[in-house]
Design a protein around this motif. Structure first.
Motif, PDB file in Angstrom:
ATOM      1  N   ASN A 134      -1.268 -14.163  -9.188  1.00  0.00           N
ATOM      2  CA  ASN A 134      -2.470 -14.127 -10.016  1.00  0.00           C
ATOM      3  C   ASN A 134      -2.219 -13.174 -11.183  1.00  0.00           C
ATOM      4  N   SER A 135      -2.990 -13.279 -12.206  1.00  0.00           N
ATOM      5  CA  SER A 135      -2.781 -12.450 -13.385  1.00  0.00           C
ATOM      6  C   SER A 135      -4.118 -12.193 -14.047  1.00  0.00           C
ATOM      7  N   LYS A 136      -4.125 -11.268 -14.990  1.00  0.00           N
ATOM      8  CA  LYS A 136      -5.331 -10.993 -15.758  1.00  0.00           C
ATOM      9  C   LYS A 136      -5.758 -12.230 -16.529  1.00  0.00           C
ATOM     10  N   LEU A 137      -4.796 -12.995 -17.042  1.00  0.00           N
ATOM     11  CA  LEU A 137      -5.109 -14.215 -17.782  1.00  0.00           C
ATOM     12  C   LEU A 137      -5.841 -15.214 -16.896  1.00  0.00           C
ATOM     13  N   LEU A 138      -5.345 -15.428 -15.678  1.00  0.00           N
ATOM     14  CA  LEU A 138      -5.999 -16.356 -14.757  1.00  0.00           C
ATOM     15  C   LEU A 138      -7.392 -15.857 -14.398  1.00  0.00           C
ATOM     16  N   GLU A 139      -7.526 -14.558 -14.213  1.00  0.00           N
ATOM     17  CA  GLU A 139      -8.823 -13.958 -13.888  1.00  0.00           C
ATOM     18  C   GLU A 139      -9.833 -14.161 -15.017  1.00  0.00           C
ATOM     19  N   VAL A 140      -9.404 -13.936 -16.258  1.00  0.00           N
ATOM     20  CA  VAL A 140     -10.292 -14.120 -17.409  1.00  0.00           C
ATOM     21  C   VAL A 140     -10.691 -15.584 -17.540  1.00  0.00           C
ATOM     22  N   TRP A 141      -9.725 -16.470 -17.377  1.00  0.00           N
ATOM     23  CA  TRP A 141     -10.001 -17.907 -17.468  1.00  0.00           C
ATOM     24  C   TRP A 141     -11.005 -18.341 -16.405  1.00  0.00           C
ATOM     25  N   ALA A 142     -10.792 -17.885 -15.163  1.00  0.00           N
ATOM     26  CA  ALA A 142     -11.708 -18.235 -14.072  1.00  0.00           C
ATOM     27  C   ALA A 142     -13.114 -17.704 -14.352  1.00  0.00           C
ATOM     28  N   HIS A 143     -13.208 -16.471 -14.831  1.00  0.00           N
ATOM     29  CA  HIS A 143     -14.507 -15.856 -15.108  1.00  0.00           C
ATOM     30  C   HIS A 143     -15.257 -16.631 -16.195  1.00  0.00           C
ATOM     31  N   ARG A 144     -14.559 -17.007 -17.243  1.00  0.00           N
ATOM     32  CA  ARG A 144     -15.213 -17.740 -18.336  1.00  0.00           C
ATOM     33  C   ARG A 144     -15.598 -19.156 -17.901  1.00  0.00           C
ATOM     34  N   CYS A 145     -14.803 -19.738 -17.010  1.00  0.00           N
ATOM     35  CA  CYS A 145     -15.150 -21.069 -16.510  1.00  0.00           C
ATOM     36  C   CYS A 145     -16.421 -21.024 -15.665  1.00  0.00           C
ATOM     37  N   ILE A 146     -16.533 -20.018 -14.815  1.00  0.00           N
ATOM     38  CA  ILE A 146     -17.744 -19.892 -14.007  1.00  0.00           C
ATOM     39  C   ILE A 146     -18.949 -19.649 -14.919  1.00  0.00           C
ATOM     40  N   GLY A 147     -18.731 -18.948 -16.027  1.00  0.00           N
ATOM     41  CA  GLY A 147     -19.796 -18.745 -17.004  1.00  0.00           C
ATOM     42  C   GLY A 147     -20.030 -19.944 -17.901  1.00  0.00           C
ATOM     43  N   GLN A 148     -19.130 -20.960 -17.799  1.00  0.00           N
ATOM     44  CA  GLN A 148     -19.254 -22.219 -18.546  1.00  0.00           C
ATOM     45  C   GLN A 148     -19.420 -21.951 -20.040  1.00  0.00           C
ATOM     46  N   ASP A 153     -12.803 -26.725 -18.611  1.00  0.00           N
ATOM     47  CA  ASP A 153     -11.777 -25.709 -18.340  1.00  0.00           C
ATOM     48  C   ASP A 153     -10.689 -25.707 -19.401  1.00  0.00           C
ATOM     49  N   GLN A 154     -10.303 -26.886 -19.895  1.00  0.00           N
ATOM     50  CA  GLN A 154      -9.237 -26.958 -20.892  1.00  0.00           C
ATOM     51  C   GLN A 154      -9.663 -26.305 -22.203  1.00  0.00           C
ATOM     52  N   GLU A 155     -10.894 -26.568 -22.623  1.00  0.00           N
ATOM     53  CA  GLU A 155     -11.395 -25.975 -23.854  1.00  0.00           C
ATOM     54  C   GLU A 155     -11.526 -24.460 -23.735  1.00  0.00           C
ATOM     55  N   ILE A 156     -11.912 -23.993 -22.551  1.00  0.00           N
ATOM     56  CA  ILE A 156     -12.029 -22.550 -22.335  1.00  0.00           C
ATOM     57  C   ILE A 156     -10.659 -21.883 -22.375  1.00  0.00           C
ATOM     58  N   LEU A 157      -9.657 -22.520 -21.763  1.00  0.00           N
ATOM     59  CA  LEU A 157      -8.301 -21.966 -21.837  1.00  0.00           C
ATOM     60  C   LEU A 157      -7.847 -21.870 -23.291  1.00  0.00           C
ATOM     61  N   TRP A 158      -8.139 -22.898 -24.075  1.00  0.00           N
ATOM     62  CA  TRP A 158      -7.747 -22.888 -25.486  1.00  0.00           C
ATOM     63  C   TRP A 158      -8.431 -21.753 -26.245  1.00  0.00           C
ATOM     64  N   ASP A 159      -9.701 -21.502 -25.932  1.00  0.00           N
ATOM     65  CA  ASP A 159     -10.403 -20.379 -26.560  1.00  0.00           C
ATOM     66  C   ASP A 159      -9.656 -19.070 -26.325  1.00  0.00           C
ATOM     67  N   ILE A 160      -9.050 -18.950 -25.145  1.00  0.00           N
ATOM     68  CA  ILE A 160      -8.378 -17.698 -24.773  1.00  0.00           C
ATOM     69  C   ILE A 160      -7.000 -17.579 -25.410  1.00  0.00           C
ATOM     70  N   VAL A 161      -6.246 -18.678 -25.456  1.00  0.00           N
ATOM     71  CA  VAL A 161      -4.826 -18.589 -25.819  1.00  0.00           C
ATOM     72  C   VAL A 161      -4.506 -19.040 -27.242  1.00  0.00           C
ATOM     73  N   LYS A 162      -5.460 -19.605 -27.971  1.00  0.00           N
ATOM     74  CA  LYS A 162      -5.123 -20.250 -29.249  1.00  0.00           C
ATOM     75  C   LYS A 162      -4.541 -19.296 -30.282  1.00  0.00           C
ATOM     76  N   ASP A 163      -4.827 -18.015 -30.154  1.00  0.00           N
ATOM     77  CA  ASP A 163      -4.294 -17.050 -31.114  1.00  0.00           C
ATOM     78  C   ASP A 163      -3.068 -16.304 -30.599  1.00  0.00           C
ATOM     79  N   ASN A 164      -2.563 -16.721 -29.421  1.00  0.00           N
ATOM     80  CA  ASN A 164      -1.411 -16.028 -28.847  1.00  0.00           C
ATOM     81  C   ASN A 164      -0.611 -16.981 -27.968  1.00  0.00           C
ATOM     82  N   ASP A 165       0.441 -17.566 -28.511  1.00  0.00           N
ATOM     83  CA  ASP A 165       1.273 -18.498 -27.763  1.00  0.00           C
ATOM     84  C   ASP A 165       2.018 -17.831 -26.612  1.00  0.00           C
ATOM     85  N   ASN A 166       2.056 -16.514 -26.597  1.00  0.00           N
ATOM     86  CA  ASN A 166       2.754 -15.817 -25.521  1.00  0.00           C
ATOM     87  C   ASN A 166       2.059 -15.977 -24.170  1.00  0.00           C
TER      88      ASN A 166
END
Length: 212
Positions: A134-148, A153-166
């Motif tokens: 598990n990682s902080k990234l997975l935790e943030v993604w899960a938290h935002r998904c539960i908050g809808q 889920d795919q759009e929420i992941l993009w919100d998180i990673v779109k400015d950082n390909d790393n």
């Protein structure tokens, strides 16, 4: 316990999609005998839940979610206690062994394939994705998904990673070949290992495959 035994494939099932579970499971098990299977109950009927418990290595029940159950996907991965874990949507057809997908996981990253079709421009698709622990990234993604916080889920992941390909470890497209790829006869360099039969048209194809 061996390293391979600490790898798993995970899916989630609700009452609308439970009819695909035996087909999904048969395809996964046809090519994999080492990795564990984790089935997450996102609102199955009781008889299907009992059937699933008998056909997996681990069964995880989640509270019923009134919203679309795809919001549970990153949380399901977080709840699966394995070193390396790969989510596979129920409408994905496994065509061959994909154990080597775990070679693409990296600490604190999500391993997923490119999406060339998303109407909003979300670059990464989440029908098949893998993580390492598990990682902080997975935790943030899960938290935002539960908050809808977005459509899915795919759009929420993009919100998180779109400015950082790393944040992303890219896996080749053959691990999540889309229905649109099949329809457009997109050329491949490596034959698809997984075909993702998305949407109502894809479910109709799966139904035909089950009935044959």
């Amino acid at each position: 316990m061996s390293t391979s035994a600490r790898h798993c494939f995970v899916t989630g099932v609700d009452s609308n999609q439970q009819w695909m579970l035996p087909w999904w499971l048969e395809n996964v098990q046809a090519y994999h005998s080492v990795e564990d299977i984790v089935i997450c109950d996102f609102g199955m009927t009781e008889d299907w839940a009992n059937w699933a418990k008998k056909h997996c290595n681990k069964f995880i029940r989640f509270p019923k979610l009134e919203a679309t159950t795809w919001f549970y996907k990153p949380l399901a991965l977080a709840k699966a206690d394995y070193v390396k874990k790969c989510w596979i949507d129920l409408d994905c057809e496994i065509m061959e062994n994909i154990s080597d997908i775990f070679e693409y996981t990296q600490p604190d990253k999500i391993a997923c394939a490119n999406d060339p079709y998303h109407s909003w421009g979300c670059r990464w698709q989440t029908g098949v994705f893998a993580v390492e622990n598990n990682s902080k990234l997975l935790e943030v993604w899960a938290h935002r998904c539960i908050g809808q916080t977005n459509r899915g889920d795919q759009e929420i992941l993009w919100d998180i990673v779109k400015d950082n390909d790393n944040y992303i470890s890219q896996i080749p497209d053959e691990y999540n070949w889309l229905r649109r790829d099949v329809e457009t006869k997109r050329k491949w360099t490596t034959p698809p290992k997984v075909i993702h039969w998305t949407g109502d048209a894809g479910k109709a194809i799966i139904k035909e495959k089950i009935e044959k």
